[in-house]
Design a protein around this motif. Structure first.
Motif, short mmCIF file in Angstrom:
data_model
loop_
_atom_site.label_atom_id
_atom_site.label_comp_id
_atom_site.label_asym_id
_atom_site.label_seq_id
_atom_site.Cartn_x
_atom_site.Cartn_y
_atom_site.Cartn_z
N THR A 181 -4.81 38.74 10.95
CA THR A 181 -4.36 37.91 12.08
C THR A 181 -5.54 37.39 12.88
O THR A 181 -5.59 36.20 13.24
CB THR A 181 -3.42 38.72 12.99
OG1 THR A 181 -2.28 39.14 12.24
CG2 THR A 181 -2.96 37.88 14.17
N LEU A 221 -7.09 34.73 10.86
CA LEU A 221 -6.26 33.57 10.55
C LEU A 221 -6.08 32.62 11.72
O LEU A 221 -5.88 31.42 11.52
CB LEU A 221 -4.89 34.06 10.05
CG LEU A 221 -3.93 33.03 9.45
CD1 LEU A 221 -4.62 32.23 8.35
CD2 LEU A 221 -2.68 33.72 8.91
N SER A 248 -6.34 28.79 11.00
CA SER A 248 -5.14 27.95 11.09
C SER A 248 -5.38 26.72 11.95
O SER A 248 -4.99 25.60 11.60
CB SER A 248 -3.98 28.77 11.67
OG SER A 248 -3.67 29.86 10.85
N SER A 264 1.52 29.36 9.54
CA SER A 264 1.04 30.72 9.25
C SER A 264 2.04 31.78 9.69
O SER A 264 1.69 32.96 9.79
CB SER A 264 -0.31 30.96 9.96
OG SER A 264 -1.26 29.99 9.58
N LEU A 317 4.60 33.25 5.57
CA LEU A 317 4.18 34.61 5.23
C LEU A 317 5.39 35.53 5.06
O LEU A 317 5.41 36.41 4.20
CB LEU A 317 3.25 35.17 6.31
CG LEU A 317 1.78 34.72 6.24
CD1 LEU A 317 1.62 33.27 6.67
CD2 LEU A 317 0.91 35.61 7.11
N GLY A 329 -0.92 30.72 3.53
CA GLY A 329 -1.11 29.96 4.76
C GLY A 329 -1.85 28.66 4.48
O GLY A 329 -2.03 28.26 3.32
N SER A 340 7.76 26.75 5.74
CA SER A 340 6.80 26.02 6.57
C SER A 340 7.42 24.74 7.11
O SER A 340 7.24 24.38 8.28
CB SER A 340 5.54 25.70 5.76
OG SER A 340 4.55 25.11 6.56
N VAL A 351 1.36 24.86 2.30
CA VAL A 351 0.56 26.09 2.30
C VAL A 351 0.43 26.62 0.87
O VAL A 351 1.16 26.21 -0.03
CB VAL A 351 1.23 27.19 3.16
CG1 VAL A 351 1.33 26.75 4.61
CG2 VAL A 351 2.62 27.55 2.62
N ARG A 387 -8.90 34.83 2.99
CA ARG A 387 -8.04 35.75 3.72
C ARG A 387 -7.35 36.75 2.80
O ARG A 387 -7.04 37.87 3.20
CB ARG A 387 -7.02 34.98 4.57
CG ARG A 387 -5.89 34.33 3.83
CD ARG A 387 -4.95 33.65 4.80
NE ARG A 387 -5.59 32.49 5.39
CZ ARG A 387 -5.31 31.24 5.01
NH1 ARG A 387 -4.42 31.02 4.07
NH2 ARG A 387 -5.91 30.23 5.56
N THR A 438 1.48 40.10 9.70
CA THR A 438 0.54 39.06 10.14
C THR A 438 1.29 37.92 10.81
O THR A 438 0.85 37.36 11.83
CB THR A 438 -0.28 38.52 8.95
OG1 THR A 438 -1.01 39.59 8.36
CG2 THR A 438 -1.24 37.43 9.39
N ILE A 469 0.67 36.26 14.47
CA ILE A 469 0.45 34.83 14.75
C ILE A 469 1.50 34.32 15.73
O ILE A 469 1.20 33.52 16.64
CB ILE A 469 0.49 34.00 13.45
CG1 ILE A 469 -0.62 34.46 12.49
CG2 ILE A 469 0.34 32.52 13.76
CD1 ILE A 469 -2.01 34.20 12.98
#
Length: 582
Positions: A33, A36, A40, A58, A62, A77, A316, A324, A330, A348, A352
């Motif tokens: 996290t 990311l 991101s 993100s 996930l 992501g 997404s 993504v 990562r 994660t 986010i």
């Protein structure tokens, strides 16, 4: 359908989930996290989108991958190459910074998700094999150069544009007199710091007493330090008033779940780009997932990966993000941090989501130059010119494919580059297989083995031509085999038998069968019999379904030695004249 749901990977690893695994996943999630969040934001900037869309991309993806993906450590992501391809695809249809641009990016994720999901449901993961690794390496290297060059405008605070290397360099040179030196004073040190972090921070931390694993993880989260320091400097000196471009106001909280705005004309306009993004994203993701799975003696299912990535892209789109895939850096951090299951990705996502509620107000003063520096450092690690040297030494055809893919990507942009990569990969395969390796073979004295007459001292017969075929026969190489046999027969007037030795032939398609029929008929007219040896069972099964064997002038032998014993027994006699037959 219920049986299919029960076979989802989540029900496999979920059976053994316990507190110890939860702790390991949670620790990995916290570390990823932290890494990311700046990634991101940076990749959204690369895609030409508002920074919050990088955060949105993100979160739900996930969670979706945790439910449907087969890799236990892949971190899904936004990634650099897909972000660049998104910018190239959407930039042709809408003006960057407009609502239509963002809507098109969301729709692109939806189309890509549908495509990936359909491919997964129809078990078409094998399609990734049409892109060879050298071509992918060449494409990623060229894309890395374009991405790094495209971010220089943010590092120097100038207005430049372009989707290929030539346009970008031309635009940068044209605006070189507009450099904002305060922006450069932020961006250049940030890039140098991040380069040092990748190579120098880990040894320093180890020297200070930290363990190798912890030092490696902290080194990979280096961008967080650059982000925090630059925000503090920009806020303290009000750098926005001095022409330094900042991220600015980022909406706090999560967007409402919604279907993308559908426009049939826009769907058709984006379909080609979505297909390319899907292919590249899948290949990149599967490569990373397989590498990490092998380290723990686990396996992934490419078809299930298609479903997982498809679900992630649909998620997404519903959550206001853009395309993504699995990210290399990562995912490695996730693996090294001790993630045991895809639940780490879901944790994660929670991290986010919390960041979008509580941290976004602090992002106002984040200089875009720092995000650009983050991208530059990340993508330059993907640039690998050594692939040119390796392919040149090993295979000139693969070198040509790599060089062509790199050149086309750099000159005409990523979409042309990846299309050229696919076409080149298929063309090289067709070229290589259109001229299968064949060898005239003879018996190695004292054995039942047959080897190439050009490489070994072997026993042959003037009346028998033994031709070993080292590849499956299909439409692209059928005529080549015909011409090869006719040329060899024309060179030997004493010939009575031709044996096609087929240990490497796994398939004979209809075109090749027709060529074999033509060879059989033409040799019969020359009073030469056609024989086969070492034909594999599945190939023999197909031949028996046709009438070819009924018209074959010769026989099908179990082994090449059996064929020689029957057709040229004198070649199977030892020096003392006693038969070597067992």
């Amino acid at each position: 359908m219920l049986d299919r749901i029960k076979k989802l990977p989540v029900f496999d690893w979920g059976k053994t989930y316990n507190g110890e695994i939860f702790t390991a996943d949670m620790i990995a999630a916290i570390i990823v996290t932290i890494m990311l969040i700046p990634q991101s934001l940076a990749y959204a900037l690369l895609a030409g989108l508002p920074p919050q869309m990088g955060l949105y991309a993100s979160i739900l993806p996930l969670v979706a991958y945790a439910l449907f993906g087969s890799s236990r450590t892949l971190a899904v992501g936004p990634v650099a190459v897909i972000s660049l391809m998104t910018a190239a695809a959407v930039g042709k249809l809408a003006l960057q910074g407009t609502a239509e641009y963002a809507a098109a990016a969301i729709l692109l994720a939806f189309i890509s998700g549908v495509m990936l999901l359909a491919l997964g449901l129809f078990r078409m993961g094998f399609l990734a094999n049409f892109l060879s690794h050298p071509v992918i390496a060449g494409f990623i290297t060229a894309s890395g150069i374009i991405i790094a060059t495209s971010q220089l405008k943010h590092v120097f605070g100038v207005d430049a544009h372009g989707h290929n290397l030539l346009d970008l360099i031309t635009s940068l040179v044209a605006h070189v007199g507009e450099i904002n030196w305060i922006t450069a004073a932020i961006g250049i040190p940030a890039a140098l710091f991040l380069f040092w972090v990748r190579k120098g921070l880990k040894p320093l931390l180890i020297k200070l007493g930290l363990g190798k694993r912890l030092a490696d993880i902290l080194a990979k989260t280096g961008p967080v330090f650059a982000v925090a320091i630059s925000i503090a400097i920009a806020a303290a000196f009000q750098l926005d008033s001095q022409g330094v471009a900042l991220v600015g106001s980022v909406p706090q909280g999560l967007p409402a779940l919604a279907l993308p705005a559908f426009d049939l004309e826009l769907v058709f306009a984006l379909a080609g780009s979505a297909a390319l993004i899907s292919v590249i994203g899948f290949v990149e993701s599967v490569s990373v997932a397989q590498t990490l799975a092998a380290k723990r003696r686990q396996r992934i299912d490419p078809d299930q990966e298609l479903v997982g990535l498809g679900a992630s892209n649909l998620a997404s789109a519903f959550g206001g993000g853009y395309p993504v895939t699995g990210g290399f850096a990562r995912s490695v951090v996730n693996f090294d941090a001790g993630a045991q299951t895809p639940a780490a990705g879901a944790f994660t996502a929670v991290g986010i989501a919390l960041a979008t509620f509580f941290l976004t107000p602090f992002l106002f003063y984040l200089p875009k130059a720092v995000l650009a520096a983050t991208i530059i450092v990340a993508v330059l690690s993907l640039v690998d010119f050594s692939i040119l040297g390796r392919t040149w030494r090993y295979s000139k055809a693969d070198f040509a494919a790599v060089a062509a893919t790199m050149a086309i990507t750099l000159i005409w942009g990523v979409e042309f580059g990846v299309t050229a990569g696919v076409i080149t990969s298929i063309a090289i395969h067709l070229y290589k297989t259109s001229k299968p390796h064949t060898a005239i073979v003879g018996r190695v004295e004292g054995t039942e083995h047959f080897r190439n007459v050009d490489r070994h001292d072997v026993i042959t017969s003037k009346e028998v031509l033994s031709l070993r075929v080292d590849q499956s026969l299909y439409f692209a190489n059928a005529r080549f085999l015909e011409d090869k046999v006719y040329d060899l027969v024309a060179q030997n007037k004493d010939l009575k038998h031709v044996i096609l030795m087929c240990p490497a032939v796994n398939e004979i398609d209809m075109s090749a069968l027709e060529s074999l029929e033509a060879i059989n008929e033409r040799l019969a007219n020359l009073d030469v019999k056609l024989h086969f040896s070492e034909v594999k069972g599945p190939v023999m099964d197909k031949l028996e379904k046709s009438d070819f064997l009924q018209h074959l002038t010769g026989e099908v032998f179990l082994s090449q030695y059996h064929a020689y014993r029957a057709l040229a027994p004198h070649t199977c006699m030892p020096p003392n004249g006693v038969s070597a037959a067992k």
